[in-house]
Design a protein around this motif. Sequence first.
Motif, PDB file in Angstrom:
ATOM      1  N   ARG A  67       0.987  -8.462  -4.964  1.00 62.10           N
ATOM      2  CA  ARG A  67       0.346  -8.743  -6.241  1.00 62.10           C
ATOM      3  C   ARG A  67      -0.758  -9.769  -6.028  1.00 62.10           C
ATOM      4  NH1 ARG A  67       2.015  -4.699  -6.835  1.00 62.10           N
ATOM      5  NH2 ARG A  67       3.704  -3.925  -8.188  1.00 62.10           N
ATOM      6  N   PHE A  68      -1.851  -9.628  -6.787  1.00 62.30           N
ATOM      7  CA  PHE A  68      -3.027 -10.447  -6.578  1.00 62.30           C
ATOM      8  C   PHE A  68      -3.344 -11.281  -7.805  1.00 62.30           C
ATOM      9  CE2 PHE A  68      -3.260  -7.029  -3.555  1.00 62.30           C
ATOM     10  CZ  PHE A  68      -3.761  -7.625  -2.418  1.00 62.30           C
ATOM     11  N   GLN A  69      -3.841 -12.491  -7.548  1.00 66.00           N
ATOM     12  CA  GLN A  69      -4.200 -13.418  -8.613  1.00 66.00           C
ATOM     13  C   GLN A  69      -5.703 -13.450  -8.863  1.00 66.00           C
ATOM     14  OE1 GLN A  69      -1.668 -14.921 -10.306  1.00 66.00           O
ATOM     15  NE2 GLN A  69      -0.390 -13.676  -8.920  1.00 66.00           N
ATOM     16  N   THR A  70      -6.490 -12.887  -7.955  1.00 66.55           N
ATOM     17  CA  THR A  70      -7.942 -12.886  -8.091  1.00 66.55           C
ATOM     18  C   THR A  70      -8.459 -11.469  -7.833  1.00 66.55           C
ATOM     19  OG1 THR A  70      -8.605 -13.240  -5.776  1.00 66.55           O
ATOM     20  CG2 THR A  70      -7.879 -15.181  -7.021  1.00 66.55           C
ATOM     21  N   SER A  71      -9.763 -11.305  -7.992  1.00 69.63           N
ATOM     22  CA  SER A  71     -10.386 -10.022  -7.643  1.00 69.63           C
ATOM     23  C   SER A  71     -11.245 -10.158  -6.388  1.00 69.63           C
ATOM     24  CB  SER A  71     -11.257  -9.525  -8.806  1.00 69.63           C
ATOM     25  OG  SER A  71     -12.270 -10.470  -9.133  1.00 69.63           O
ATOM     26  N   SER A  72     -10.994 -11.190  -5.588  1.00 64.83           N
ATOM     27  CA  SER A  72     -11.842 -11.488  -4.435  1.00 64.83           C
ATOM     28  C   SER A  72     -11.406 -10.736  -3.185  1.00 64.83           C
ATOM     29  CB  SER A  72     -11.840 -12.990  -4.149  1.00 64.83           C
ATOM     30  OG  SER A  72     -10.592 -13.385  -3.604  1.00 64.83           O
ATOM     31  N   LEU A  87      -8.235  -1.420   0.578  1.00 64.67           N
ATOM     32  CA  LEU A  87      -7.130  -2.182   1.176  1.00 64.67           C
ATOM     33  C   LEU A  87      -6.254  -2.796   0.098  1.00 64.67           C
ATOM     34  CD1 LEU A  87      -9.114  -3.960   4.034  1.00 64.67           C
ATOM     35  CD2 LEU A  87      -7.500  -2.062   4.285  1.00 64.67           C
ATOM     36  N   ARG A  88      -6.858  -3.255  -0.975  1.00 67.33           N
ATOM     37  CA  ARG A  88      -6.086  -3.840  -2.073  1.00 67.33           C
ATOM     38  C   ARG A  88      -5.159  -2.794  -2.696  1.00 67.33           C
ATOM     39  NH1 ARG A  88      -7.651  -8.006  -6.734  1.00 67.33           N
ATOM     40  NH2 ARG A  88      -6.067  -7.452  -8.266  1.00 67.33           N
ATOM     41  N   THR A  89      -5.682  -1.593  -2.911  1.00 60.83           N
ATOM     42  CA  THR A  89      -4.865  -0.522  -3.477  1.00 60.83           C
ATOM     43  C   THR A  89      -3.661  -0.231  -2.594  1.00 60.83           C
ATOM     44  OG1 THR A  89      -6.792   0.464  -4.574  1.00 60.83           O
ATOM     45  CG2 THR A  89      -4.881   1.884  -4.225  1.00 60.83           C
ATOM     46  N   ALA A  90      -3.888  -0.186  -1.278  1.00 57.92           N
ATOM     47  CA  ALA A  90      -2.789   0.081  -0.344  1.00 57.92           C
ATOM     48  C   ALA A  90      -1.764  -1.047  -0.365  1.00 57.92           C
ATOM     49  CB  ALA A  90      -3.345   0.282   1.062  1.00 57.92           C
ATOM     50  N   LEU A  91      -2.218  -2.283  -0.447  1.00 54.90           N
ATOM     51  CA  LEU A  91      -1.298  -3.420  -0.479  1.00 54.90           C
ATOM     52  C   LEU A  91      -0.507  -3.455  -1.781  1.00 54.90           C
ATOM     53  CD1 LEU A  91      -3.586  -6.151   1.107  1.00 54.90           C
ATOM     54  CD2 LEU A  91      -1.458  -5.276   2.076  1.00 54.90           C
ATOM     55  N   GLU A  92      -1.154  -3.116  -2.876  1.00 53.36           N
ATOM     56  CA  GLU A  92      -0.455  -3.074  -4.160  1.00 53.36           C
ATOM     57  C   GLU A  92       0.637  -2.016  -4.148  1.00 53.36           C
ATOM     58  OE1 GLU A  92      -3.771  -4.699  -7.363  1.00 53.36           O
ATOM     59  OE2 GLU A  92      -3.831  -2.588  -6.737  1.00 53.36           O
ATOM     60  N   ALA A  93       0.377  -0.902  -3.448  1.00 48.99           N
ATOM     61  CA  ALA A  93       1.395   0.146  -3.330  1.00 48.99           C
ATOM     62  C   ALA A  93       2.610  -0.345  -2.532  1.00 48.99           C
ATOM     63  CB  ALA A  93       0.793   1.379  -2.666  1.00 48.99           C
ATOM     64  N   ARG A  94       2.403  -1.377  -1.707  1.00 48.51           N
ATOM     65  CA  ARG A  94       3.495  -1.953  -0.928  1.00 48.51           C
ATOM     66  C   ARG A  94       4.149  -3.134  -1.642  1.00 48.51           C
ATOM     67  NH1 ARG A  94       4.087  -1.166   4.373  1.00 48.51           N
ATOM     68  NH2 ARG A  94       4.445  -3.396   4.786  1.00 48.51           N
ATOM     69  N   LEU A 147      -6.455 -12.170   3.087  1.00 48.87           N
ATOM     70  CA  LEU A 147      -5.349 -13.107   3.268  1.00 48.87           C
ATOM     71  C   LEU A 147      -3.998 -12.401   3.161  1.00 48.87           C
ATOM     72  CD1 LEU A 147      -4.410 -16.042   3.588  1.00 48.87           C
ATOM     73  CD2 LEU A 147      -4.697 -16.319   1.115  1.00 48.87           C
ATOM     74  N   GLU A 148      -3.834 -11.570   2.133  1.00 47.73           N
ATOM     75  CA  GLU A 148      -2.559 -10.871   1.956  1.00 47.73           C
ATOM     76  C   GLU A 148      -2.381  -9.766   2.996  1.00 47.73           C
ATOM     77  OE1 GLU A 148      -0.143 -11.932   0.095  1.00 47.73           O
ATOM     78  OE2 GLU A 148      -1.447 -13.565  -0.554  1.00 47.73           O
ATOM     79  N   LEU A 149      -3.490  -9.231   3.492  1.00 49.21           N
ATOM     80  CA  LEU A 149      -3.406  -8.260   4.581  1.00 49.21           C
ATOM     81  C   LEU A 149      -2.886  -8.941   5.849  1.00 49.21           C
ATOM     82  CD1 LEU A 149      -4.130  -5.231   5.147  1.00 49.21           C
ATOM     83  CD2 LEU A 149      -6.290  -6.079   6.087  1.00 49.21           C
TER      84      LEU A 149
END
Length: 297
Positions: free
Chosen positions: A92-97, A82-89, A103-105
Amino acid sequence: MCGIAGADRRALRAGGCDVSKMLAMLQYRGPDDVGEWEGAGWRVGVARLAIIDPRQGRQPMESADGRWCLVLNGEIYNFPRLRTALEARGRRFQTSSDTEVLLELIADRGVPGALAAIEGMFAFAVVDGRSGELWLARDRFGEKPLYIDRRDGFAFCSELTPLVLTANATPEPSARGVASILRSGYPWPGISAVEGVVELRAGTWLCRSPSGAETHGTYWRLPDRVDEECGPPARCGARILSLLDASVRERLVADVPLGLFLSGGIDSGAVAAAAVGARPGIEAVTRSEEHTSELQS
């Protein structure tokens, strides 16, 4: 394991509902950190057991746009994808959690859209700072508990006892709850032993507005049939092992040491075999009857 709690203004004004006291009672579930947030008519908090990104994954956590605040009890297993998909959109993330990914989803798709995408065991509460709405949600099979108290305002907690002991309202036994315990040995889904306190059902969400209006939804039900062709036993067996390996591998994502508890049954043995394949050298703990006296002495 973690534990979450929260309340609206009315429950807080009543004087009995104390989020800090509820979190103190939950701290054995989350001994690593305790945090609270207040805004948009709500106070929410979490007692955290830190497994993924212990330092930066603190909660409550606010979204990058400042609109949402989340407390999470549990783990989102498919968060790397999910993180990879969000980054493609462009996110940007501040943590690795996994908390930040959820939350960003939510910020990207809304709560129902996020629930359709995530896989895990969880109970979470998220406040929409723009509308003042509170959203609660529980995982598909109800692995993580979440209780709701509407007796004097609106409050929620991962356990029943903190809700009862910190509320002004005198606890009264629920006839249905007591009957279910006597008949089945446990409260039936959606109810509790205390009148006015219910349990959020598995696979559902609840949204409460500042006016007190509530909407509910079911985002997942157990399928009543499987349309996929089973095929010969050998192919079915290989498919089951493949699914088990993938499932266990996702559950081994952690930034702290992990181990296995072995009961001696086929289930824990299969999980152990899959875990060793994904993480060679993982430690395991078991206890057999012949060693019981030795352990007690």
